[in-house]
Design an enzyme around this catalytic site. Structure first.
Site, short mmCIF file in Angstrom:
data_model
loop_
_atom_site.label_atom_id
_atom_site.label_comp_id
_atom_site.label_asym_id
_atom_site.label_seq_id
_atom_site.Cartn_x
_atom_site.Cartn_y
_atom_site.Cartn_z
N ASN A 97 -4.14 -9.16 7.47
CA ASN A 97 -2.78 -9.04 6.94
C ASN A 97 -2.27 -7.60 6.94
O ASN A 97 -1.68 -7.15 5.96
CB ASN A 97 -2.68 -9.63 5.54
CG ASN A 97 -3.03 -11.09 5.52
OD1 ASN A 97 -2.65 -11.84 6.41
ND2 ASN A 97 -3.78 -11.51 4.52
N HIS A 119 10.62 -1.77 8.24
CA HIS A 119 12.01 -1.49 7.86
C HIS A 119 12.59 -2.68 7.11
O HIS A 119 12.04 -3.77 7.09
CB HIS A 119 12.85 -1.16 9.10
CG HIS A 119 12.90 -2.26 10.11
ND1 HIS A 119 13.75 -3.33 10.01
CD2 HIS A 119 12.18 -2.47 11.24
CE1 HIS A 119 13.57 -4.14 11.03
NE2 HIS A 119 12.61 -3.64 11.79
N ARG A 175 6.23 4.01 -8.75
CA ARG A 175 6.68 5.18 -9.51
C ARG A 175 5.57 6.23 -9.46
O ARG A 175 4.38 5.91 -9.40
CB ARG A 175 6.95 4.81 -10.96
CG ARG A 175 8.16 3.92 -11.12
CD ARG A 175 8.42 3.64 -12.59
NE ARG A 175 9.65 2.91 -12.78
CZ ARG A 175 9.78 1.60 -12.65
NH1 ARG A 175 8.73 0.86 -12.32
NH2 ARG A 175 10.95 1.01 -12.85
#
Length: 196
Positions: A97, A119, A175
């Site tokens: 994968n 993208h 983050r």
């Protein structure tokens, strides 16, 4: 760099980071039988074959690449287009994968299973990754983002915005959790590196 030089750099980087404590046979023979190494070699050959001119010479060279790519995609679940621009020291650790887009990846990049770089419909440009990037298992780097040098993307993180140099990012969306990351230097110095 030429085809052989790139393959040597890829294998040396894998031997250095993942196989240094293994037996001679594992470091020097079995490394070439691992699905990740085979996928990288097939990609390198296809990328090299694209540069051959004239086009009439390229066609017969592309046939082995096409067969190898089918084996890698169907057998190992790894897709790397020959149009991708990937620097030396590219390592796929484990397999399955993995989808690498036609973007740019710098030198010394490590990819684990389940990684996707690609993208988005709204951002048609593929991502650009710097040098010394570590993509943990299941990490996704999506859209026209830029990832700096010495960046760690934690497992199952989704990166949809730019990441500056020397950072560790985690989460969905990812983050910054550390701005003092230099995982390669820590590994070289023998410090315990957190498994991402």
């Amino acid at each position: 760099m030429g085809l052989i030089s790139l393959i040597k750099a890829d294998v040396k980087f894998k031997q250095q980071w993942f196989l240094s404590q293994k037996s001679w046979f594992t470091r020097n023979v079995r490394v070439f039988l691992e699905p990740g190494t085979i996928a990288v070699i097939v990609y390198r050959y296809g990328s090299w074959a694209r540069t051959i001119k004239p086009a009439l010479l390229r066609i017969p060279l592309y046939i082995p690449y096409a067969l190898g790519k089918v084996l890698v995609v169907l057998g190992f679940g790894i897709y790397i287009p020959s149009k991708a621009k990937i620097g030396p020291g590219f390592v796929i650790h484990n397999f399955s994968n993995i989808f690498i887009s036609e973007g740019e990846i710098g030198g010394n990049c490590i990819v684990f299973q389940g990684v996707t770089t690609g993208h988005l419909r709204e951002q048609p440009e593929p991502p650009k990754l710097g040098d010394n990037v570590f993509l943990g298992a299941g990490a996704k780097v999506l859209g026209s983002v830029k990832i700096g040098d010495n960046v760690v993307v934690g497992a199952n993180s989704v990166v949809i915005s730019d990441v500056p140099d020397n950072c560790t990012v985690m989460g969905n969306p990812a983050r910054i959790i550390s701005r003092e990351t230099n995982w390669m230097a820590e590994k070289r110095e023998g410090k315990k590196v957190v498994n991402y």
